[in-house]
Structures are given as structure tokens and as C-alpha cells.
Design a protein around this motif. Structure first.
Motif, PDB file in Angstrom:
ATOM      1  N   ILE A 129       0.819  -1.218   0.000  1.00 31.32           N
ATOM      2  CA  ILE A 129       0.000   0.000   0.000  1.00 31.32           C
ATOM      3  C   ILE A 129       0.848   1.261   0.000  1.00 31.32           C
ATOM      4  N   LEU A 130       1.742   1.376   0.963  1.00 31.25           N
ATOM      5  CA  LEU A 130       2.459   2.630   1.159  1.00 31.25           C
ATOM      6  C   LEU A 130       3.495   2.898   0.075  1.00 31.25           C
ATOM      7  N   LEU A 133       2.259   5.310  -2.788  1.00 29.18           N
ATOM      8  CA  LEU A 133       1.638   6.579  -2.433  1.00 29.18           C
ATOM      9  C   LEU A 133       2.680   7.680  -2.280  1.00 29.18           C
ATOM     10  N   SER A 174       0.912   8.810   2.192  1.00 32.12           N
ATOM     11  CA  SER A 174       1.395   7.660   2.954  1.00 32.12           C
ATOM     12  C   SER A 174       1.437   7.965   4.450  1.00 32.12           C
ATOM     13  N   ILE A 219      -2.161   7.522   5.631  1.00 29.38           N
ATOM     14  CA  ILE A 219      -2.497   6.094   5.630  1.00 29.38           C
ATOM     15  C   ILE A 219      -1.782   5.375   6.769  1.00 29.38           C
ATOM     16  N   THR A 220      -0.543   5.760   7.016  1.00 30.54           N
ATOM     17  CA  THR A 220       0.212   5.145   8.113  1.00 30.54           C
ATOM     18  C   THR A 220      -0.475   5.382   9.449  1.00 30.54           C
ATOM     19  N   MET A 256      -3.551   3.254   9.659  1.00 30.09           N
ATOM     20  CA  MET A 256      -3.190   1.856   9.887  1.00 30.09           C
ATOM     21  C   MET A 256      -2.774   1.616  11.327  1.00 30.09           C
TER      22      MET A 256
END
Length: 262
Positions: free
Chosen positions: A223-224, A227, A232, A235-236, A239
Motif C-alpha cells: 500500500i504505502l 503513495l 502515505s 495512511i500510516t 493503519m
């Protein structure tokens, strides 16, 4: 085995007492107990960090005295500066290490050790127990972080300290809070997983930790990696938060359904 005796007492014998009290009050009592337990060691250490930082700050105001460069060991002021410069990062690192150890020991002792038989007999639900302990540990992570920021500002100067007071720094601080939350819930679920194994507790915990690391690495790679940095970063954080919530839910389920202290 707690799930047949003490757990029954906590869920049935004290149900009326639990209903009479506000859930926030019950969480507050657990929070207060754990917070004060941490305070006995962490509060003096935070004071020492601030005291050393204040001494360095006062020395930096003395004309001709540099606390980092050209310290003259023959000058009493220089000797004190040298000692303080050495102690300051040592105290700052020690307080974080101490906090991590104390949180881990508190969770293990209070929920999966000898003290669990007494604690889980309180008229407090499993979720309220966990919330109180998580909040107390989380608050101390925030306190220690703020103390280190204030200390950093005193030592390196107001200009350098205030330079970090921006939106990016707030996001980084929020990330630290989320990491602390996930760390505490990770300790909870690791100990809960270990309680499911009567003979090979450490093996069960080790396999669980390895599994979590592998899953996180795979997700990060898939995923990361595709990005941008800003995306990212968001998103991090999401997560990390979801991982902490998953650890909390998993621990709650284990402690509610299969809580074994044998």
C-alpha cells in the motif's frame, strides 16, 4: 482458572454494583490507580529532566559560557556544564525506557499475574479495566513527550523549540500518541495470547509477534510504496490506529471469553 470462579463473581455477584455506578467513574478509578502507580517513578524522573534543562538554560545566559562547545574542564562552570550535558540526554532516554517497562510490567502483573485475581474481582467490566489502564499509560506517554519538548526548548533555545510548533509537528505528535496507544494494546494482546497457552506461553507470544510483523511489512509494501509522502503519512496513521483498535478488540474478546490465569 479465573473463567470459572473469579470471572463469574465479577460478572454476576457484582452486577448490581456495576449498574449503580457511572461507567466513567469506574474507568476513572482504574485510571487513577494505574496513573499513581506510574507517577511514583516517572514524576521524579520528569522533574530531574526539567531541573537539568533549567540549569543548562541558566548557564547559557552567562556571557562567554557555551554549554556545548569549548567546555573548559578547569573552570567549575565548565565542569558543571559538561556533567549536565551528559546527564540531560541520559535522563530523557531513561524516562522513556522506564515508561515502556512499567507499562508492560503493570499489564502483565495486573491482568495476567497474581494481582489479576484481586483486580478482576472488582465491580468493573473488562472493557472498563482496559480503558482505564490504556488511558493512564497513554497520558504518561503524552506527559513524558511534553516534558522532553519543553526540555529541548530550554536547552537549545526558544527559537529552535518554537520552530517545531507547526502543523507538521502536530501531526507527528499525533502519530506518537497513536503509536503509544497501539503499543499499549499490543502488550495487552500479546499477554492475552500467551494466556491461551498453558505450557508454551513464550512460543505462542513469539509466533504472534512474528505474524504481526510479517503482516505489517506486507501491507506497508503493497500500500504505502505506491503513495506520495503526504498520503502515505495519513495512511500510516490510519493503519496504526486500526491496528491498535484490532489489538484492543482481540484482547477484549480473549479476556471476556477465555480468560485463563492457570
Amino acid at each position: 482458572m479465573l473463567n470459572t470462579e473469579a470471572s463469574s463473581f465479577a460478572n454476576n455477584g457484582t452486577e448490581a454494583a456495576m449498574q449503580r455506578k457511572n461507567p466513567v467513574e469506574r474507568v476513572g478509578k482504574i485510571f487513577k490507580y494505574d496513573f499513581m502507580s506510574y507517577s511514583r517513578n516517572l514524576f521524579p524522573m520528569c522533574l530531574m529532566i526539567l531541573a537539568v534543562s533549567l540549569v543548562l538554560f541558566i548557564f547559557s545566559l552567562i556571557p562567554g559560557v557555551s554549554i556545548f562547545n569549548n567546555i573548559d574542564s578547569s573552570d567549575p562552570t565548565g565542569v558543571v556544564s559538561l556533567i549536565m550535558v551528559t546527564l540531560w540526554p541520559t535522563f530523557a532516554a531513561a524516562v522513556f525506557v522506564c515508561l515502556v517497562i512499567m507499562v508492560g510490567k503493570n499489564i502483565k502483573k495486573s491482568y495476567f499475574g497474581n494481582e489479576a485475581y484481586l483486580r478482576m474481582a472488582f465491580p468493573v467490566s473488562v472493557g472498563e479495566h482496559m480503558c482505564g489502564t490504556i488511558l493512564s499509560g497513554l497520558l504518561w506517554f503524552i506527559i513524558v513527550s511534553v516534558v522532553c519538548i519543553v526540555s529541548f526548548t530550554l536547552v537549545f533555545g526558544q527559537e529552535i523549540g518554537t520552530a517545531y510548533l507547526n502543523a507538521d509537528s502536530f501531526i507527528e505528535f499525533l502519530k506518537i500518541v497513536l503509536i503509544a496507544f497501539t503499543f499499549i494494546t499490543f502488550i495487552f494482546i500479546t499477554e492475552a495470547i500467551g494466556s491461551l497457552f498453558s505450557k508454551k506461553k513464550l512460543l505462542g507470544q513469539f509466533l504472534f509477534i512474528i505474524g504481526v510483523i510479517i503482516i505489517c511489512e506486507v501491507v506497508e509494501h503493497l500500500i504505502l510504496a505506491t503513495l506520495t509522502y503526504a498520503m502515505s503519512n495519513v495512511i500510516t496513521m490510519v493503519m496504526i490506529a486500526l491496528l491498535g483498535i484490532a489489538f484492543y478488540v482481540g484482547t477484549y474478546f480473549i479476556m471476556k471469553k477465555n480468560y485463563n490465569l492457570e
